[in-house]
Design an enzyme around this catalytic site. Structure first.
Site, PDB file in Angstrom:
ATOM      1  N   GLY A  83      10.430 -10.906  26.405  1.00 36.40           N
ATOM      2  CA  GLY A  83      10.995 -11.470  25.183  1.00 36.40           C
ATOM      3  C   GLY A  83      12.044 -10.508  24.648  1.00 36.40           C
ATOM      4  O   GLY A  83      12.127  -9.362  25.078  1.00 36.40           O
ATOM      5  N   GLY A 134       7.409 -12.003  28.450  1.00 38.34           N
ATOM      6  CA  GLY A 134       7.706 -13.414  28.182  1.00 38.34           C
ATOM      7  C   GLY A 134       7.901 -14.232  29.444  1.00 38.34           C
ATOM      8  O   GLY A 134       7.570 -15.422  29.487  1.00 38.34           O
ATOM      9  N   GLU A 157       3.396  -4.124  28.075  1.00 33.88           N
ATOM     10  CA  GLU A 157       3.365  -4.118  26.607  1.00 33.88           C
ATOM     11  C   GLU A 157       2.790  -2.859  25.980  1.00 33.88           C
ATOM     12  O   GLU A 157       3.236  -2.434  24.907  1.00 33.88           O
ATOM     13  CB  GLU A 157       2.585  -5.349  26.096  1.00 33.88           C
ATOM     14  N   ASP A 165       0.333 -10.117  25.891  1.00 31.28           N
ATOM     15  CA  ASP A 165       0.139 -11.417  25.232  1.00 31.28           C
ATOM     16  C   ASP A 165       0.500 -12.559  26.185  1.00 31.28           C
ATOM     17  O   ASP A 165       0.140 -12.520  27.344  1.00 31.28           O
ATOM     18  CB  ASP A 165       0.944 -11.456  23.931  1.00 31.28           C
TER      19      ASP A 165
END
Length: 481
Positions: A83, A134, A157, A165
């Site tokens: 992301g 992402g 992450e 996530d």
């Protein structure tokens, strides 16, 4: 039953400020393609892209002419490298208002990931190049995930003061053994065929034949009454036509510890099975005294890697993986949105993104708290408080034919390599007849899929014992791993 509220809302609308060309859509007979088109940013996902893809996926669900959806990335380097976290870190510096905007971005992203995870039509993700963060959310929940020689998969992450996530709570604990825990805490990269053998990808295909594969898929015509499962079986056979000889997992120079098999795999399961980060580090210290020099080097390097990560991220991530094994697919995204929102207000995310991604050259992040000992159980509990009905993420309303919104195991597991528990079940039934018979039976069940024989042989060598030289049985838990 889960106590997490599951609510639905309408699709987000595009904004006038959205870039008109950051996603390209196309049609080729029955195939609909999505091309992430930010090659200079390694196709990093942002709100503008998510707002385009979501309604288009729904439009194709309604269309009788759309048979298959294929998502890929523009340029030679990446499918999607994550992301756009640099933008989020800048927003978070603005205080609660900016942090709310960042949380809203994650809401949008998770709605999209959840729609993919429960989609009513065949969906293929081509993980050709860097697939991280992402990009993992756009691919890993799909029935078909194609790795190529250019695939570089990671969940990095914890490096930036965040947590794995995009549904990581669901897919990581469901990988074999402790592979998911290892990938989540270390950010270790898997290259090419390693992603296939680890269970992240369902197929391995050379990038040179991807265009031919798309053309071949576009020619498929399904019987109007064919179920989704039947359509998926036909697509699986078609993709498999393009699978050539598999390279060795050891053939990637840049992946020092990427082949998760044999002695290394046993060490991963041994050291990452614990429920506290301290116990994992202690097990790694013990492993670093191994007589096997390669394992000792790996254990030392892994300890150093974990020491660089955000202590808060490490604690939250390990708890997330242990709890996520019980979450259903919808609950996963609702719970993760709560965790992500909490991280937006935590100093480590801005610090990690700034130090590792914005500063040139990158600097060492100054985590707060700085040590594991300073991160209390109460601190971690706050990330896992069940969201109230008002704050809970709303998902997009499922379309007719969508998958069960509360499944707890992926419905399309049969298209990937067999899991260790699949192999264990066959050993229970056929182990008396020897390993050759077990391999034959798994091959038959998996339609002689490329890579099955190699995986079964590796698992049998690691997980079974023979007392008479022929019959094999699964090692008991108490046996030496």
């Amino acid at each position: 039953m889960s106590s997490t509220p599951i609510r639905y809302s309408e699709f987000p609308k595009e904004l006038p400020t959205d870039d008109p060309d950051d996603v390209l859509f196309n049609s080729l007979y029955g195939v609909r393609t999505i091309e992430l088109n930010r090659p200079k940013k390694l196709n990093s996902l942002n709100g503008s892209m998510a707002r385009k893809i979501l309604p288009r996926l729904r439009e194709w669900e309604k269309s009788h002419l759309a048979n298959i959806v294929i998502i890929s990335g523009a340029g030679p380097k990446a499918f999607c490298a994550g992301g756009d976290v640099a933008e989020l870190a800048l927003q978070n510096k603005q205080g609660p208002e900016g942090q709310k905007k960042s949380a809203d971005y994650f809401a949008l992203e998770y709605k999209l990931d959840h729609l993919i995870a429960t989609y009513s039509k065949p969906y293929i993700a081509v993980m050709d190049g860097i697939t991280m963060g992402g990009g993992v959310g756009l691919s890993v929940h799909a029935p078909f995930r194609i790795a190529t020689e250019k695939t570089v998969f990671a969940m990095p992450e914890t490096t930036i003061g965040f947590f794995p996530d995009v549904g990581g709570s669901f897919f990581l604990p469901r990988l074999d053994g402790e592979i998911g825990t290892y990938l989540a805490l270390t950010s270790e990269r898997l290259h090419g065929v390693q992603a296939f053998y680890a269970g992240v990808a369902t197929h391995y295909i050379d990038s040179s034949v991807l265009a031919q594969m798309t053309s071949r898929l576009s020619e498929l015509v399904f019987n109007d009454h064919a179920t989704l499962q039947r359509r998926l079986q036909i697509i699986d056979s078609t993709i498999s036509e393009f699978a050539s000889t598999l390279p060795s997992p050891d053939s990637y120079e840049s992946a020092k510890h990427g082949d998760l098999s044999g002695d290394l795999r046993e060490a991963i399961d041994r050291t990452f099975k614990y429920d506290t980060v301290e116990e994992i580090l202690s097990a790694l210290r013990k492993e670093s005294e191994s007589a096997d020099q390669k394992l000792a080097e790996w254990a030392n390097a892994t300890q150093k890697t974990i020491a660089l990560r955000s202590p808060t991220s490490l604690r939250v991530t390990l708890r997330q993986l242990r709890e996520g094994r019980q979450w259903n697919i919808s609950e996963t995204f609702v719970r993760e949105h709560k965790i992500a929102s909490k991280f937006m207000a935590h100093p480590d995310f801005v610090e990690g993104v700034t130090a590792r991604l914005i500063n040139k050259p990158p600097t060492k992040p100054q985590w707060k708290p700085a040590t594991l000992a300073e991160v209390s159980e109460t601190d971690v509990d706050e990330f896992f408080a069940t969201p109230s009905e008002e704050e809970a993420l709303t998902l997009v309303t499922p379309y007719e034919g969508a998958l069960d919104q509360r499944y707890t195991e992926y419905p399309h597991g049969v298209f990937a390599l067999p899991t260790e528990s699949d192999i264990q079940n066959v050993v229970r039934s056929y182990g008396r007849q020897g390993s050759k018979k077990v391999v034959e039976e798994v091959l038959k069940k998996w339609n002689h899929k490329a890579g099955v024989k190699e995986k079964v042989q590796e698992v049998l060598a690691r997980k079974t014992v023979s007392t008479d030289g022929k019959a094999i049985s699964w090692k008991s838990k108490g046996a030496h791993l």
